[in-house]
Design a protein around this motif. Sequence first.
Motif, PDB file in Angstrom:
ATOM      1  N   TYR A 484      26.199  33.886  47.144  1.00 49.19           N
ATOM      2  CA  TYR A 484      26.933  35.122  47.389  1.00 49.19           C
ATOM      3  C   TYR A 484      28.137  35.201  46.443  1.00 49.19           C
ATOM      4  O   TYR A 484      29.275  34.982  46.856  1.00 49.19           O
ATOM      5  CB  TYR A 484      27.405  35.191  48.845  1.00 49.19           C
ATOM      6  N   PRO A 485      27.908  35.516  45.164  1.00 48.49           N
ATOM      7  CA  PRO A 485      29.027  35.567  44.217  1.00 48.49           C
ATOM      8  C   PRO A 485      29.919  36.771  44.484  1.00 48.49           C
ATOM      9  O   PRO A 485      29.429  37.879  44.722  1.00 48.49           O
ATOM     10  CB  PRO A 485      28.322  35.682  42.853  1.00 48.49           C
ATOM     11  N   GLN A 486      31.246  36.564  44.409  1.00 51.48           N
ATOM     12  CA  GLN A 486      32.178  37.648  44.685  1.00 51.48           C
ATOM     13  C   GLN A 486      33.027  38.010  43.476  1.00 51.48           C
ATOM     14  O   GLN A 486      33.185  39.164  43.145  1.00 51.48           O
ATOM     15  CB  GLN A 486      33.092  37.266  45.863  1.00 51.48           C
ATOM     16  N   SER A 487      33.623  37.004  42.829  1.00 50.71           N
ATOM     17  CA  SER A 487      34.464  37.283  41.665  1.00 50.71           C
ATOM     18  C   SER A 487      34.048  36.371  40.517  1.00 50.71           C
ATOM     19  O   SER A 487      33.545  35.267  40.739  1.00 50.71           O
ATOM     20  CB  SER A 487      35.946  37.066  41.990  1.00 50.71           C
ATOM     21  N   VAL A 488      34.263  36.857  39.290  1.00 50.43           N
ATOM     22  CA  VAL A 488      33.958  36.073  38.087  1.00 50.43           C
ATOM     23  C   VAL A 488      35.199  36.089  37.202  1.00 50.43           C
ATOM     24  O   VAL A 488      35.869  37.109  37.062  1.00 50.43           O
ATOM     25  CB  VAL A 488      32.738  36.634  37.331  1.00 50.43           C
ATOM     26  N   LEU A 489      35.496  34.934  36.610  1.00 46.42           N
ATOM     27  CA  LEU A 489      36.700  34.792  35.790  1.00 46.42           C
ATOM     28  C   LEU A 489      36.379  33.928  34.584  1.00 46.42           C
ATOM     29  O   LEU A 489      35.880  32.804  34.733  1.00 46.42           O
ATOM     30  CB  LEU A 489      37.825  34.147  36.617  1.00 46.42           C
ATOM     31  N   ALA A 490      36.650  34.437  33.384  1.00 44.26           N
ATOM     32  CA  ALA A 490      36.460  33.659  32.154  1.00 44.26           C
ATOM     33  C   ALA A 490      37.749  32.912  31.843  1.00 44.26           C
ATOM     34  O   ALA A 490      38.836  33.489  31.835  1.00 44.26           O
ATOM     35  CB  ALA A 490      36.083  34.574  30.995  1.00 44.26           C
ATOM     36  N   THR A 491      37.638  31.610  31.594  1.00 39.75           N
ATOM     37  CA  THR A 491      38.796  30.777  31.307  1.00 39.75           C
ATOM     38  C   THR A 491      39.045  30.740  29.799  1.00 39.75           C
ATOM     39  O   THR A 491      38.184  31.135  29.013  1.00 39.75           O
ATOM     40  CB  THR A 491      38.576  29.346  31.822  1.00 39.75           C
ATOM     41  N   SER A 531      38.778  36.247  45.599  1.00 43.26           N
ATOM     42  CA  SER A 531      39.214  36.728  44.285  1.00 43.26           C
ATOM     43  C   SER A 531      39.923  35.614  43.533  1.00 43.26           C
ATOM     44  O   SER A 531      40.406  34.652  44.138  1.00 43.26           O
ATOM     45  CB  SER A 531      40.155  37.920  44.448  1.00 43.26           C
ATOM     46  N   ASN A 532      39.984  35.740  42.201  1.00 45.31           N
ATOM     47  CA  ASN A 532      40.706  34.749  41.404  1.00 45.31           C
ATOM     48  C   ASN A 532      41.269  35.397  40.156  1.00 45.31           C
ATOM     49  O   ASN A 532      40.775  36.423  39.688  1.00 45.31           O
ATOM     50  CB  ASN A 532      39.818  33.548  41.056  1.00 45.31           C
ATOM     51  N   VAL A 533      42.334  34.791  39.619  1.00 45.45           N
ATOM     52  CA  VAL A 533      42.963  35.332  38.419  1.00 45.45           C
ATOM     53  C   VAL A 533      43.738  34.222  37.736  1.00 45.45           C
ATOM     54  O   VAL A 533      44.231  33.289  38.390  1.00 45.45           O
ATOM     55  CB  VAL A 533      43.903  36.511  38.774  1.00 45.45           C
ATOM     56  N   LEU A 534      43.807  34.290  36.408  1.00 40.48           N
ATOM     57  CA  LEU A 534      44.629  33.378  35.619  1.00 40.48           C
ATOM     58  C   LEU A 534      45.843  34.145  35.108  1.00 40.48           C
ATOM     59  O   LEU A 534      45.703  35.216  34.503  1.00 40.48           O
ATOM     60  CB  LEU A 534      43.839  32.830  34.431  1.00 40.48           C
ATOM     61  N   SER A 535      47.039  33.606  35.353  1.00 41.62           N
ATOM     62  CA  SER A 535      48.240  34.259  34.864  1.00 41.62           C
ATOM     63  C   SER A 535      48.403  33.992  33.374  1.00 41.62           C
ATOM     64  O   SER A 535      47.715  33.150  32.785  1.00 41.62           O
ATOM     65  CB  SER A 535      49.464  33.754  35.627  1.00 41.62           C
ATOM     66  N   SER A 536      49.357  34.714  32.747  1.00 37.67           N
ATOM     67  CA  SER A 536      49.614  34.505  31.325  1.00 37.67           C
ATOM     68  C   SER A 536      50.131  33.101  31.058  1.00 37.67           C
ATOM     69  O   SER A 536      50.008  32.582  29.952  1.00 37.67           O
ATOM     70  CB  SER A 536      50.625  35.541  30.827  1.00 37.67           C
TER      71      SER A 536
END
Length: 571
Positions: A484-491, A531-536
Amino acid sequence: MAFSKSIKKGQIPVGCQLCEGGNKIEWKCTDCNLLMCDRCKDRVHLRIAKDHKTVKIKDLGEHEDSWDSFVFNDLKCKDHPDKSCSLYCKTCSKVICLKCIVKVHNGHTFVDEEELDDKKKILHGGKKKCKQNLIKLSSEKEEIITPEKPDNPRLIQLKQNILNQKKTLCQAVDKYADALLQKVDQHFVTLDHKEEEKLDKEIRNIHMKNEALERIIASKDFMKFFRDFDKLNFALNEDMPQRNTNISCFPTFVPNEFTLHNFGTLEGIIGLQEDTSPFEFKVKHQWITKLNNIHYMAACPDDTLWLADSLNSEILHVKLEKNSVKVISSFNIQSFGIAVLSGDIIVSTSETRLKLINERKQKVTDSIFDIAPLISRDVHISKDQNILIGARSPGPIFPVKGRRVVIVMDQAGNHLTEYELDSNNTRLFSLPYAITSTSYDNICVADRLCDEGRGRVLVIGQDGNLINFYTGHQDVDTNDEQFYPQSVLATPSDNIVVTDYLKHEIHILSSEGDFISYCNVHDIGLKFPYSNVLSSAGKLYIGCLSDEDETTDGGALRGGAIIFEIKYCGI
């Protein structure tokens, strides 16, 4: 520059360009690019170009990397041709002279020669570091073991260690088997001796009985006959004792099951042992918010965050302080994706046009990003500041009907391209639920397949062709518990982080969608990562859903969805 490369490659030698004697060149003028010998440098070049700068050929590479390669004085002012430039106006993005400041650029922000040199030094240091890293990585690459390098000494030693263990265990097995066989032989030698003694004793007893019978039969003493008869008659009626035969005394051989640990294991191979994964996640900090859910997150350059609860139509702009969450502003709007674009907040509201939040005026207005007649889902900003929008035709989400597409737009609202069908003219998406992009412009989409949320992750190339798709890992996904994928984030390293909130998991994929690893974050205290996020600044934040078991007496959710800052390694 071209000459220095040709010398390194050992091609045709070049003589001095100022004399005809073919003398060895030793100097280069960085202003006129002349190559000269030591004699011509002093006698000829110095007289005609005394202000030019010359460097030794052997030091040429070092000087070419120097931050003196260009200066403001090299340029003449476009507005005042008789003046040399001396500053860079950041406000106007223009190189100017001192005279320009008074007339046009008064009050603007400038970069002077000193600051320019500082920036060049930083870049020069970065270039040196890149060279060092390239040397290091090239060295490491040489150590990589591939099928094309069967003579690698480390590989040879590894295989030899396994064969040595095989030989050692074979010798040990032979020795142990011989010992067991010896015990069997000893057992039966002892058993045969004991049985023989028993038989001899029984034979002697029978002989004694037979002799007694013969004496009585031959006797003429009536008293002795009748007295001994009763004793012998009793002995004759006794049954022979039941003997144990050799067969009934056979021992049984019970073989033990062979396991890896009887032989040895390979340590350091991903997938063979659970503790060999190079990826690591630890909770560094956590904050409780006023939202019931954190469905979407976006990071601002000042390290503040935008949070969205889609179910309760709430969007918050927050600053994470040491022990609290400071709410900067809030808006009542349902969202299906949020993103930060040049300081503006754009929101997908499942309408034909994205919304724009003006935080200063506390207003929500229509943006220029129009995808009519389709309606939007998630929105993502790529590294080159293009806007990627997941879109579909109006109407019920499932069953899948109409168009399902990812649209790419520029900042002016122009449609650049669309991704909808693969090379076989087959539909790519069922519902492009979440979107991210890699540094190589691969587009990664969490694609929802049904109302229950089961889905997959698709990786699409710039040409629109499907590179790969991921439907979960066999170790954790079963018929009862699917992906059940919800969010995707490229590093920054171009791996893809995928959250699966139902199983409290994070999956790590390569930039082309190949499985690398997964982690159950429930073990470190994360429940329902969404959810996920990378800050600056490189901080990884994960937003979670509230636990449905944590409700008030009236049955409503208590709120308190948690944001986690994660200390990570390897992604």
